[in-house]
Design an enzyme around this catalytic site. Sequence first.
Site, PDB file in Angstrom:
ATOM      1  CG  ASN A 311     -39.006 -18.377  -3.194  1.00 42.22           C
ATOM      2  OD1 ASN A 311     -39.595 -18.512  -2.118  1.00 42.22           O
ATOM      3  ND2 ASN A 311     -38.841 -17.200  -3.753  1.00 42.22           N
ATOM      4  CG  ASP A 375     -35.486 -15.521  -9.172  1.00 44.34           C
ATOM      5  OD1 ASP A 375     -34.969 -14.403  -9.339  1.00 44.34           O
ATOM      6  OD2 ASP A 375     -35.647 -16.040  -8.046  1.00 44.34           O
ATOM      7  CB  CYS A 401     -31.430  -9.457  -8.064  1.00 44.59           C
ATOM      8  SG  CYS A 401     -30.212 -10.526  -8.862  1.00 44.59           S
TER       9      CYS A 401
END
Length: 446
Positions: A311, A375, A401
Amino acid sequence: MSRRRRKALPTEPVSCVIERLSHDGRGIAHQDDGKIQFVDGALPGETVTAKVVGSRRKFDELRTLEVQQPASDRIAPPCEFADLCGGCSLQHMSNDAQVAFKEDTLKQHLAHFGGIEPQEWVAPMRSDTLGYRRKARLGVRYVTKRESVLVGFREKRNSFLTDIDRCIVLDPRIGERITALREVVHSLAAYQRIAQIEVACGDDEAALVFRNLDPLSDADQAILEAFGEQHDLHIYLQPKGPDTVHRIWPQQGEERLSFRLPEFDLTMKFHPMDFTQVNADINRRMVARAVDWLDVQPGERVLDLFCGLGNFTLPLARKGGQVVGVEGDEAMVVRGKENATLNGIDNVRFYGANLQGDFTAEPWAAEGFDKILIDPPRSGAEEVCEYLVAFGAQRIVYVSCNPATLARDAGVMVKNGYRMVRTGVMDMFPHTTHVESIAVFERIEP
């Protein structure tokens, strides 16, 4: 030996003056004796009448029955099931207030873990608050008393499924078909043996993965195939573990969905069980921000840790230089390579590695990197951050997150000679307390 009886809960409603919100979005109040009260459905500054639904030694749990003095941030929830459904917890709060709450949550965590203060706070990233959710796990249960099948999210703070007929935060291709899903499951001979339905949506196609506890008859399979054809949905079955997932409709073509990153001229293919971001618009803008903040220059070497299906890796590769993507899940390593080939990118390599231990001896790690992107999952990357100093990267972008683990890991990086240049939240999950954020760190020159 007799079991100790649990103390009966008060039956009379109580009045609560809400002081602030907990990190899970509940109002916080105090009894006269100082005992903490966590109140579902209440906002700071409000006085509410609430029912006690749980009690512990140090705190009580309550549910709002009536708002006596509403806060200015209170709105009418856009969903009729918001008070009961556990899929969302903040629909009674304006989106401005939701985003401010998430930003404050990140600030509190950074302050708690070493008093970290970025040089710059960027404006929160926001998008549509309804119809955004492309990934979800829907529970399925047959309720004998109702003689009906329920499909949806669990109720707040219990194991029951919410009786809903639509979901306005789900992608409309699924959210507007909850009733149809209930009906098709109930029409199966195995209607009591479907445990859950995984939802995955791409830009052009959407898929449902039915977790069937028993093998389906030919007739049941034909019903699901017809449902997929009627609603233009890919249909998968999962009879056992994740490796048993297989598509039954359509019967031709590869088992892939896709999304596009137009700013980088990329098409990203994925399997419905792969991890992808739930909010397509925020994801596109998040990727663009991460690439911009990392500021890759021609000839630089870039490391993307926890890279998934690429991504961030492939957009970074579009900027030139050499990019290495590393992922702990071998299936995602394969997917990254597939997407590199699909998009004609040859300046990227993908590797599998355990990122919870010392990976600095891996052959790819010995090459050194100028820039790094991280990430990680909710558990963060504390071990990774301890080893980053070995690479000597000048800049690191961290996509998070979980604000608590971002703050903890930021403390590790600051200890190892980096400073947080800027950070900000991204409203990836509107109407929930989930906080997505991004930060950029620069190495302090001696």
